[in-house]
Design an enzyme around this catalytic site. Structure first.
Site, mmCIF file in Angstrom:
data_model
loop_
_atom_site.group_PDB
_atom_site.id
_atom_site.type_symbol
_atom_site.label_atom_id
_atom_site.label_comp_id
_atom_site.label_asym_id
_atom_site.label_seq_id
_atom_site.Cartn_x
_atom_site.Cartn_y
_atom_site.Cartn_z
ATOM 1 N N HIS A 1 1.686 4.507 -2.838
ATOM 2 C CA HIS A 1 1.764 5.965 -2.657
ATOM 3 C C HIS A 1 3.129 6.492 -3.091
ATOM 4 C CE1 HIS A 1 -2.026 6.547 -0.666
ATOM 5 N NE2 HIS A 1 -1.725 5.783 0.369
ATOM 6 N N HIS B 1 3.776 6.438 -6.863
ATOM 7 C CA HIS B 1 2.926 7.479 -7.446
ATOM 8 C C HIS B 1 3.580 8.857 -7.266
ATOM 9 C CE1 HIS B 1 -1.444 9.282 -7.678
ATOM 10 N NE2 HIS B 1 -0.676 9.661 -8.680
ATOM 11 N N HIS C 1 0.830 -1.210 0.000
ATOM 12 C CA HIS C 1 0.000 0.000 0.000
ATOM 13 C C HIS C 1 0.864 1.259 0.000
ATOM 14 C CE1 HIS C 1 -3.785 2.170 1.206
ATOM 15 N NE2 HIS C 1 -2.893 3.027 1.680
ATOM 16 N N GLU C 2 1.816 1.314 0.932
ATOM 17 C CA GLU C 2 2.650 2.521 1.047
ATOM 18 C C GLU C 2 3.573 2.690 -0.159
ATOM 19 O OE1 GLU C 2 1.686 4.562 3.033
ATOM 20 O OE2 GLU C 2 0.568 3.316 4.440
#
Length: 601
Positions: A391, A394, A387-388
């Site tokens: 981020h 991105h 998940h991190e």
């Protein structure tokens, strides 16, 4: 569990390397003094803008100083979070925050001054080649003109801001500090402290007596204050209605969504599409009832894991291997960025005394996208890492491909890349795990994530819009009315498998997101967009993955978020991406039932 180590005892390779921002704390101090000495540069622009050259110089100056300040703040807050007990870094973060306030104050004149430029003139400036990097910003400012009031009116609204925040402040103080709950009692008569923080954990207990006790004790406390809390929520809604009316928006929702240029159709399409597919959630509650072998499924049975006590140890080294393999569909360049982060200390891996809890991705233009973890050897931490990194990559792409003023991204799309990575990881693990119980555990986590994010948050969004519509039509928001609306929505969403009671009708009173002005729908749209995009990439191959990277990850805020998503392959004004996400949920239901029957045999 072993004794928690200090920061000094951490192995260097398991900590983030902040020397790429500032080589030392002394370098930070020097940068701080340099930025502080430049704050008065704003003064030369306060006379207004009589030429495009002067405006361009102001925009570039403000951006350059902002970039320097951002690096300063990121360094300070990361240093602080790695050991919050370190007074040196607590003071450093406080100093950085103070400087940020001074910077904001010094440049607060900029937007009002730009708005004094005639609309046609500002549009002409935006078309000049020299303004290429600021064109989108200027176009956005021009579009806000119809809703900007006179200087005197704007000043009055600004001064009323503190008063208008009172309902949410009162609610926050009550919900976080004042309300208390009677202890929950388990089947053996043992008491368990009940707090906001552990409520859901107690609802996950295998002890049904404990679950029921926690559920009833928490909601009975809220029920005692429902009349007061109905008025704090009504006060919050009133501020939204007043603000929208004062500025000339069509409605509260129109104002809230226009901040990110989101068409209201997106909201309505989400609610309608999810409503059209509630049979899937009803099917899930039926599965839950059957699997838990309950004659009567209660709302306090909705969180207990269907699959528990599964051996799923996951070291950090093993997690890195799973992560890299799972994200292969995104191509060599994406994987090389992940590898760079893993090899070059973007991640602060393990717990230590004083370290901030939880996990996040942080950084700014000109720094690495750092990740804070507090690693535990379980599969949930692997999904958090994925998940991190979603981020972080991105942010990495956006900062490499956009100027700093366009390198951020809207909250509307902020969770797409992170949830996308989780979806790829879940698919890969399901196809490569050999243990059926581990597969069931993963599916249970995926189904719960979908239930909690898409279905539940859409229900919240529907409730939020209904109460705003009631107030805008002149109806009072009493406790009875709020209970009625929320209770009916809960029954509609969770279906006939659930045996309802009155307690759940007051759940609205414990949801802080209802004080955040049309925020919750973005959880559902972001999750749906990620599920749809990941499905496309897994089924479409290299070209679809490249489109996702080029048209989404690299675009930052260079276009409206709805357009960025559309170019990446998901049109959130249509039902298709939400429907695609629901197909993923349906597939997971099929897989879950199939594995259950296989194990039961």
């Amino acid at each position: 569990m072993g004794k928690l180590i200090t920061r000094e005892q951490q192995e260097v390779e398991n900590t983030w390397d902040l020397s790429s921002i500032f080589e030392s704390d002394q370098a930070f101090d020097q940068a701080f003094e340099s930025i502080e000495s430049k704050l008065d540069q704003a003064e030369k622009f306060k006379g207004g803008f009589d030429s495009s050259d002067k405006l361009l110089e102001a925009l570039k100056t403000e951006r350059e100083l902002g970039n320097e300040l951002s690096k300063l703040y990121v360094y300070a807050h990361l240093k602080h979070d790695q050991d919050t007990s370190n007074d040196t870094y607590s003071a450093m973060e406080t100093r950085a925050r103070g400087l940020a306030v001074k910077f904001s104050s010094a440049w607060s004149f900029l937007v009002p001054a730009i708005m004094e430029i005639p609309e046609d003139t500002l549009q002409a400036y935006a078309e000049e080649d020299s303004f290429k990097e600021f064109k989108f910003d200027l176009i956005n400012l021009n579009k806000k003109r119809p809703y900007i009031l006179s200087d005197k009116e704007e000043q009055l609204l600004a001064e009323a801001g503190e008063v208008m925040h009172t309902p949410s402040q009162v609610y926050g103080m009550f919900n976080n500090a004042d309300i208390t709950f009677e202890a929950a009692v388990d089947k053996d008569g043992k008491t368990h402290e009940l707090t906001q923080g552990n409520f859901i954990e107690l609802l996950k207990s295998e002890d049904r007596v404990l679950r029921e006790s926690a559920y009833k004790n928490l909601y009975s406390s809220y029920d005692k204050f429902k009349n007061t809390l109905s008025q704090t929520l009504a006060g919050e809604v009133n501020t939204h209605v007043f603000s929208a009316s004062a500025r000339g928006y069509d409605s509260s929702r129109h104002q809230a969504l226009s901040n990110n240029h989101i068409p209201e159709k997106v909201y309505d399409t989400l609610v309608k599409t999810v409503n059209d597919n509630l049979h899937l959630l009803h099917r899930y509650t039926e599965i839950r009832k059957k699997f838990l072998e309950l004659d009567s499924l209660k709302m306090y049975d909705m969180y207990v894991p269907l699959v528990d006590d599964v051996d799923f140890n996951m070291t950090y080294d093993n997690a890195k291997e799973w992560l890299v393999k799972a994200l292969q569909p995104l191509g060599e360049e994406y994987i090389s960025i992940i590898q760079e982060g893993l090899d070059n200390r973007w991640v602060d891996v393990y717990q230590n005394k004083g370290k901030r809890t939880g996990a996040y991705s942080s950084g700014t233009y000109g720094t690495n996208p750092y990740i804070l973890m507090n690693w535990q050897d379980n599969v949930n931490n692997l999904f958090t890492l994925a998940h991190e990194f979603g981020h972080s990559v991105h942010s990495y792409y956006s900062r490499k491909n956009q100027p700093s003023n366009l390198s951020g991204y809207s909250i509307f799309v902020a969770e797409v890349a992170s949830t996308f990575n989780e979806a790829l990881l879940a698919d890969y693990m399901f196809n490569n795990l050999e243990d059926d119980k581990q597969k069931l555990y993963l599916l249970n986590e995926q189904l719960e994530g979908f239930r909690g994010t898409v279905f539940r948050q859409t229900m919240f969004a529907e409730f939020e819009h209904k109460i705003h519509q009631l107030r805008e039509s002149g109806q009072p928001l009493t406790a009875g009315k709020l209970n009625e609306v929320y209770g009916e929505l809960n029954k509609k969403y969770f279906g006939q498998a659930v045996d309802y009671d009155d307690a759940i009708s007051v759940e609205w009173a414990r949801i802080p997101h209802f004080y955040m002005n049309y925020y919750v729908y973005q959880y559902s749209t972001g999750y749906s967009a990620a599920a749809s995009l990941s499905k496309q990439v897994l089924e479409g191959g290299k070209d679809v993955a490249e489109r996702y990277i080029e048209e989404f990850l690299k675009k930052g805020s260079s276009n409206y978020p709805i357009e960025i998503l559309k170019n990446a392959g998901v049109d959130m004004t249509s039902s298709e991406p939400i429907q695609n996400a629901l197909l993923v949920f349906e597939k997971q239901l099929d897989q879950f039932e199939e594995l259950l029957s296989k194990i039961e045999k």
